[in-house]
Structure formats: structure tokens, C-alpha cells
Design a protein around this motif. Structure first.
Motif, short mmCIF file in Angstrom:
data_model
loop_
_atom_site.label_atom_id
_atom_site.label_comp_id
_atom_site.label_asym_id
_atom_site.label_seq_id
_atom_site.Cartn_x
_atom_site.Cartn_y
_atom_site.Cartn_z
N ALA A 162 0.82 -1.21 0.00
CA ALA A 162 0.00 0.00 0.00
C ALA A 162 0.85 1.26 0.00
N ALA A 163 2.17 1.10 0.14
CA ALA A 163 3.04 2.28 0.24
C ALA A 163 2.95 3.24 -0.94
N VAL A 165 0.40 4.14 -2.62
CA VAL A 165 -0.76 5.01 -2.43
C VAL A 165 -0.46 6.05 -1.36
N ALA A 166 0.19 5.61 -0.27
CA ALA A 166 0.52 6.54 0.80
C ALA A 166 1.42 7.65 0.27
N LEU A 168 1.57 8.77 -2.80
CA LEU A 168 0.79 9.68 -3.65
C LEU A 168 -0.07 10.60 -2.80
N LEU A 169 -0.68 10.05 -1.75
CA LEU A 169 -1.51 10.89 -0.88
C LEU A 169 -0.65 11.96 -0.21
N ASN A 170 0.51 11.54 0.30
CA ASN A 170 1.37 12.51 0.98
C ASN A 170 1.82 13.62 0.03
N PHE A 172 0.33 14.61 -2.67
CA PHE A 172 -0.81 15.44 -3.06
C PHE A 172 -1.17 16.42 -1.95
N LEU A 173 -1.05 15.97 -0.69
CA LEU A 173 -1.45 16.81 0.42
C LEU A 173 -0.29 17.62 0.98
N GLY A 174 0.89 17.48 0.37
CA GLY A 174 2.01 18.28 0.84
C GLY A 174 2.58 17.81 2.16
N PHE A 175 2.36 16.52 2.48
CA PHE A 175 2.95 15.98 3.71
C PHE A 175 4.33 15.44 3.39
N ASP A 178 8.16 9.85 4.71
CA ASP A 178 9.29 9.19 5.39
C ASP A 178 8.98 7.73 5.72
N PRO B 43 -2.90 19.59 -6.49
CA PRO B 43 -2.46 19.22 -5.16
C PRO B 43 -2.51 20.39 -4.20
N ARG B 44 -2.54 20.05 -2.93
CA ARG B 44 -2.50 21.06 -1.87
C ARG B 44 -1.12 21.68 -1.88
N ALA B 46 2.35 22.80 -0.95
CA ALA B 46 3.25 22.26 0.07
C ALA B 46 3.79 23.39 0.93
N GLN B 50 3.27 21.13 7.66
CA GLN B 50 1.87 20.94 7.31
C GLN B 50 1.06 20.50 8.52
N VAL B 74 -0.15 2.09 6.53
CA VAL B 74 1.04 2.73 5.97
C VAL B 74 0.94 4.26 5.96
N LEU B 75 -0.13 4.78 6.50
CA LEU B 75 -0.26 6.24 6.54
C LEU B 75 0.36 6.80 7.81
N VAL B 231 -2.05 1.96 -9.12
CA VAL B 231 -1.12 1.86 -8.00
C VAL B 231 -0.73 0.41 -7.70
N LEU B 234 -2.71 -3.54 -3.55
CA LEU B 234 -2.40 -3.10 -2.20
C LEU B 234 -2.31 -4.30 -1.24
#
Lengths: 178, 235
Positions: A162-163, A165-166, A168-170, A172-175, A178, B43-44, B46, B50, B74-75, B231, B234
Motif C-alpha cells: 500500500a506504500a 498510495v501513501a 501519492l496521498l502525501n 498530493f497533500l504536501g505531507f 518518510d 495538489p494542496r 506544500a 503541514q 502505511v499512513l 497503483v 495493495l
């Protein structure tokens, strides 16, 4: 103790699972003489059937007279232990059952329930069968599948990740990643 | 210029004024919707620090919750917090599984590292096998309940992967975006069980462009739906 260990070593269980569904046609197909005989011929000793919400109850058997020992139950909070101790798994086409079994690297026959409307489940079973990670059957073709199956032809399934996706989400959200 | 009825030929009657206002209003809304759809694909921005984003996680029976848990693991927990889990009222297992997951995280790291979680139930639009006629009524009830929950939560991020319960929530989030009530980033991960065809939920979000990002796990879907992101598996 030694005797029990002997028992375990020679014990080869076929575990059948329908998850939380009602899948009488699979349970019936497994419970036929020809399928049970074929499994016995292939060296399996026990047949354990998780019947879920089904109404057809297979006859239990102690396995005397050179046949499979048959047992069944309806539900369990977790089938992981049953999967672990199985030598062959015959499962409905639910993605949870499929991937849990593949993760445990167990030989798997997926049986698609044709009574379900909009059967998207068959897509997954067929795709994984095409990639040789499991065998795919219908209740009517189960006997043929068991008779013809060559477990050596199965390719182990490499678990997904799943990494991506994580990531891509990060991003996209500017996180930070790591 | 006057005619015999004492009306000005070029006068604008009240009804045509209303008509013009309605057309103007609808045009404005359409422009706003197009703008929202366009901005959703961006995208938001950066920045070095954040802030964490409150996250709504939609769970579902069958493989949905298992797949969602797989993703959540994994988040970065302290980026996506506080977390709100929603499952259908008839789904007994999903919220339990989510609670077990959250507890396991709390045991590893404290609340500060992990963030907080709340668990809620929502009425379902439609049960499996329910007739489409009665589904209209239950969908309206589900919509009202979804609106109530969304007003309470107003999440910044919505994560969903398929169950029909996510559609009312995503629709309302989209409307909130249009009305400027709350900007939610809507992420949809199509189930691993969908190989050649999208689910109805995914199809709706894709066609109506309501999701910021839509992820698919099999290459066949990527070739059919170009705006989706492939992707891999998963699980």
C-alpha cells in the motif's frame, strides 16, 4: 504425545470456506462422493467445511473404511488457524478469503457462485487464475478441477504494497514522506 | 413607444426578470462547479510545516474494511488526525475492527503520536438485494443522515474504497466544496476485487469528477479510465 505428532504429520486437511455467505451449491459439490473420493485419492485425509449461512448440512464422517474424515461448522471469528493447518483450501470468491489464503501460500481452488447477481467476484478469481496463483472453478466443474489440478503449476502470490498510495496521498497533500 | 394595451413594447416583465435571474444563477453555479472540479485536481500547496488534516474513513462489509485497514497501516497517523470512522448501521464488524486497529496503534505510540479517533454509524442507502423502488426512500433518509454527520465532522480528507455508504458522504462533501463550507480532499481507492469494471461508487465519482484522486489496482482499469491512477495491488 508421539502418536499425536504422527497424526499431525500424516494429516492433510482440505479446508472449505464460504465466508459469511450462503453458498449451498459449493458445499453440496464438495460433499459429493466423487469429489470426496478424488480428494482421498490425492492423499488428503480430512475435509473441514465452514458452511456460513448455508442451509445444506454435510454429513460428518469419522473416515473409517478408507475415506475422508468430514467435519463442518458454520462460523468462526477468524479462519486464519484453519487456513494455516490446511493442505488445500477451497474457497468462495470473496477477496478477503482469497488474499488471506494466498498470503499463507496455501494451494487454493476458488469456486465462483453463479447465483450472485452482478458477479464481479469472478473477475478477481479469473484474473488470479490466469496469473496461475490459484485454480478457478464453478460448483459443477469442481470435480474436474480437483481431478486435473497440478499444485506444482501454481505460482506463489507476491503480497502487494500500500506504500505507493501513501506516497501519492502525501505528495498530493504536501505531507513529508518518510 | 406605446401600444393599445398601455404597455411598453420593450418593457421587461417580472416573469422574464425572474427567468434571467434563474439562468444567471445557474450559470454562476455551473462556473463554480467547473472551478471546483478544476481545483480538485490540483495538489494542496506544500509548506514546511503541514498541519494534520481531520480524516473521514468510510468502512464497508466484505473486503472493504480489510483493504482500508491495510491502507491505514502505511499512513502517517499524526498527519491524518483526528480520524472519524463511519460504517453502515447494519455492519457490525467494521467499526470493531477499526477500534482494534486504533488500540493497537495507541499501544505502540501514545495519543500524541497517533492522534484520536471516533466511530460512527450511518443509515445505508440500499441493502444488498433491496428493490430499487424502496431504495429511493432509504436513500433519502441516508442522505439526511449523511448531511447531519458531515455538518458535525466537516473533514479535510475523505478516504473511501467502495461501499455504497460513501456516495452520500462524498456527494455532500462535494456540495460543501461548491458552497465554500469546507474543502475536503476526496480520495477513492477502488477495491482489489475490481479488475475489469469499476464499481458503481467508483463510476459515479469518476464520471462526475467528484474525487480529487481515484486509484485503481489493476492495469485493465487504468487503460479504460485514463484519469484514474494505477497503483498496483495493495494486498
Amino acid at each position: 504425545m508421539a502418536e499425536a505428532d504422527e497424526d499431525l504429520k500424516s494429516r492433510r486437511t482440505v479446508f472449505v470456506t464460504v465466508g459469511t455467505t450462503c453458498f449451498d451449491s459449493l458445499v453440496r459439490a464438495v460433499d459429493t462422493q466423487e469429489v470426496k473420493e478424488e480428494l482421498f485419492k490425492k492423499g488428503y485425509t480430512h475435509l473441514l467445511i465452514q458452511m456460513g449461512r448455508g442451509s445444506y448440512i454435510p454429513a460428518k464422517s469419522t473416515g473409517e473404511n478408507g475415506s475422508l474424515e468430514v467435519d463442518c461448522f458454520t462460523f468462526s471469528s477468524s479462519i486464519t488457524d484453519y487456513l494455516r493447518s490446511a493442505s488445500l483450501v477451497i474457497s468462495h470468491a470473496g477477496s478477503g478469503s482469497i488474499f488471506e489464503t494466498l498470503r499463507l501460500q496455501k494451494p487454493l481452488i476458488v469456486v465462483v457462485n453463479e447465483d450472485l447477481m452482478d458477479n464481479h467476484q469472478s473477475e478477481l478469481a479469473e484474473e488470479l487464475a490466469e496469473r496461475k496463483h490459484l485454480f478457478c472453478a464453478r460448483p459443477q466443474t469442481l470435480y474436474q478441477t480437483v481431478a486435473d489440478m497440478d499444485l506444482g503449476s501454481l505460482i506463489p502470490y507476491q503480497p502487494g504494497d500500500a506504500a505507493p498510495v501513501a506516497k501519492l496521498l502525501n505528495s498530493f497533500l504536501g505531507f513529508p514522506d518518510d | 413607444m406605446e401600444n393599445s394595451n398601455n404597455h411598453y413594447c420593450l418593457s421587461i416583465t417580472p416573469s422574464s426578470l425572474e427567468l434571467l435571474s434563474i439562468i444567471g444563477f445557474i450559470t454562476l453555479i455551473l462556473i463554480r462547479v467547473l472551478y471546483i472540479i478544476h481545483r480538485s485536481s490540483q495538489p494542496r500547496s506544500a509548506s514546511s510545516q503541514q498541519k494534520p488534516l481531520s480524516t473521514l474513513i468510510v468502512l464497508g462489509s466484505g473486503g472493504h474494511t480489510a483493504e482500508m485497514i491495510n491502507l491505514l497501516n502505511v499512513l502517517q497517523k499524526n498527519s491524518f488526525t483526528p480520524r472519524y470512522y463511519i460504517a453502515a448501521a447494519t455492519d457490525n464488524m467494521s467499526l470493531q475492527k477499526a477500534q482494534v486497529l486504533e488500540n493497537s496503534w495507541l499501544n505502540e505510540g501514545g495519543v500524541e503520536e497517533v492522534g484520536s479517533a471516533k466511530f460512527m454509524q450511518i443509515y445505508r442507502s440500499r441493502e444488498v438485494g433491496q428493490s430499487y423502488i424502496t431504495s429511493v426512500g432509504t436513500t433519502l433518509i441516508a442522505l439526511a443522515h449523511a448531511l447531519w454527520l458531515m455538518i458535525k465532522i466537516r473533514p479535510h480528507v475523505i478516504l473511501c474504497n467502495g461501499p455504497g455508504t460513501c456516495i452520500p458522504l462524498c456527494a455532500i462533501a462535494f456540495i460543501f466544496k461548491i458552497l465554500g463550507i469546507r474543502w475536503s480532499y476526496i480520495f477513492y481507492v477502488e477495491s482489489i476485487a475490481r479488475v475489469r469494471r469499476l464499481s458503481l461508487s467508483a463510476l459515479l465519482l469518476y464520471k462526475l469528477r467528484m474525487a480529487d484522486q481515484l486509484f485503481v489496482q489493476w492495469p485493465q482499469l487504468k487503460s479504460k479510465y485514463h484519469r484514474a491512477h494505477y497503483v498496483g495491488r495493495l494486498m
